[in-house]
Design an enzyme around this catalytic site. Sequence first.
Site, short mmCIF file in Angstrom:
data_model
loop_
_atom_site.label_atom_id
_atom_site.label_comp_id
_atom_site.label_asym_id
_atom_site.label_seq_id
_atom_site.Cartn_x
_atom_site.Cartn_y
_atom_site.Cartn_z
CG ASP A 319 18.16 49.10 38.53
OD1 ASP A 319 17.73 49.65 39.56
OD2 ASP A 319 18.26 47.86 38.42
CD GLU A 511 20.26 45.99 43.53
OE1 GLU A 511 20.92 46.40 42.58
OE2 GLU A 511 19.05 46.23 43.68
#
Length: 828
Positions: A319, A511
């Site tokens: 990520d 997020e």
Amino acid sequence: MKRRLTILAAAAQLLTASAMAAPAPQAPLSDWPQLKSAVAPDAQLEARVKDIVAGMTLEQKVGQMTQSEIKTTRPEDVRKYYLGSVLNGGGSWPNGSKYATPADWVKLADAFYDASMSTDMRHEIPVIWGIDAMHGNSNVLGATLFPHNIGLGAARDPKRVGEMAAAVAKAVRATGINWVFAPTLAVVRDDRWGRTYESFSEDPKIVADYAGEYVKGLQGTLKEDANVVATAKHYVGDGGTDQGKDRGVNQSTKSEMMNIHMAGYYPALEAGAQTVMASYNSWTDVAANKTYGKMHGNKELLTEVLKQKMGFDGFVVTDWNGIAEVPGCRNDSCPQAINAGIDMVMVPDDWKSFIANTVQQVKDGTIPMARIDDAVTRILRVKLRANLQKPSASVHAGKMESMQARELARKLVQESLVLLKNDGNVLPLARDRKILVVGKSADNMANQSGGWTLTWQGTDNKNSDFPNGDTILAGLKEAAPNVTFSADASGVNVADYDVVVAVIGEGPYAEGDGDIGPAGNLRHSGRYPEDLAVLKAVAGKGKPVVTVFVTGRPLYANDLLNLSDSFVAAWLPGSEGKGVADVLLRGADGKVNAPFTGKLSFSWPKGPCQAPLNVGDKNYAPLFAYGYGLEYGKAKKVGRLAEDNSTAPCGKTNAFPVFNQSDRATFPLYVQSGGERKALGADLNATHALPTLKVEVAQVNTQQDARKVTWTGPGAIEARAAAPRAVPAYAAKDGVLAFDTIVTQAPQGPVQVSIGTSSVDMAGEFTRLAGQGKKTVKIPLACFKGADLGKVDTPFRVQAQSGLVAAFANIQVIGGAAKDADAVRCAN
């Protein structure tokens, strides 16, 4: 792989008149299964890969393992450094323009491709571009936006979700891109997590049912003009962290990890998913007293389980700066992650130093060459399977029409809506009724589309940024001739109308920002008091109230339910607001136009701190159970519900947030300079220039979590609330004002840090911290003489004269920390 966990049979459920029965239990897995991918090995392709790898230098191999961001990468860089991949993060566009056309995207994609095919390598290897196409090609202006995954889970329609994935793939190819970071296979167990809406369900069965269809829709045969490479993410356990904390610790047992959190990966990998993205979270099996650590450095899960036991032969990508999560690593250096099984490293900004560091780590033996060769082999295998061609060669390249699937999206909106309450059978509404529409989200494309929409957090978007979409209000107005709108219900008389439709709910987030931290709770009205206010303005006036709740998760909303005759969970429907009107309104013939068929894929809480809450839990007692969803013609009275207006935190904490990723609204940031005062706002791409200050978004801990301030003269940055608030006793006792900072240049002159009107000179501390990287500053509250902690509107303010360059993040008041060894000593 026939055996897949289905959810345990639910306990006795509340309000289950129309609830879908929980699936019957099956024997859970006791070991990681061997899987057979739909994409079979090809001996000729493998020989080709082997030949290419054999002819590559170390620098070329490490370049192939590197993924950089388009903001920091030119086509010439792809050529010079042999970059294997580029990506654009949320809110990153060609030439930095949100208004880039599909042709602009293809032009840049072609430039990257041409650069990759004109290196001095023995065999040219095409670059692959990855994108977060979360609910449509959602970074691109004008693309159809589908409901986010939480709504798709409520729709219970795997076939249509597969069709959606195919439409997304075509839309992505229209921009010249051929790799999508989807599907998200998280099984969310605590709805305080800010990414809950990215999950299909708390039930692993629903996630598993969708996973394979989604991958098939994206990838097709991997050879056609509308196919893209899929990504199963985030591996693994991202949806199960303690208290729903983003990047937190999953405390599942091995059996729970295997049967709940891995449930979607088995069908996704069997369907042939070619890439897997590692997760930010850690895993600690508390019951077994075993700590696996951060997933990005977890060799047991990345290599032994995924690649060896389950037979995955594609590649694992990190990520965003994910390697820095591993202890001892930085954004630009992490041999531990590569040795654990990471194949491609997403290094948005620091990719040049990452390449240099990794080459050196191979040369000194820290990373074995065999591990590098394996990673590059996997990357090339996927590239050859994907038949990467020049982006503009696709029949869809540059075509806006290839980015449109509005009827499909509208149908999925219809299917996703869940009717929670319909006392008095107010719905469906006749089209000829006089309808008053209120609420901040009725005419707000940003709110109904949510995060990962044009920008990362979905913020800083206006209705004109959605040329091929319709708000919920627009849908109602098109279908019904007598619609009046007042966002806050001012200037209207409810008595003049037959019915009120209130469209309210959460604002957009992604997020980090979306987390409800340990100092908060699930009560919606506590975070969005304007929604309660608008309902109070129209309820009890003798006219029925229909509430449409736009939200990324179930929330405690008993007060809102009590003010509503009907209540619809609309989730985050995307660009097709007309799909909501289709279900709320009768047809022109007076009959039901489109039925309510949606069922809850997440349990709905009956208390502000009822989290985690999942079907199958011991003492399971939600307000609305998993599978609940009323239908037209099947009456069920909800009646008046008990209300709990508590503001008490749900988590265990001694910290009171001032400004951090999970709370940017209570004390928004402002800057002041040369007589100007400016709110920094929600645009994470904006740079603010004042006479003596410049403010940029930066990273201290996580992506875009900080504000970097450059002082060229007198000025200040402050966090200020609309009204004073009391610092809670748990934070005030022996408390500190704490913040994380990176000081890149020392100040010239005084630096005052203030709470309210009380300040402390911190010039010496900022001078000491210059050039030391990330540091946490803790200033005891006792240092702020005379500060009234019972009534604080400005709990953080930094005023400097010039010279200082510092980034600030994670600003909070922490109880008990004044005694810490690293706390600042008060003067005198």
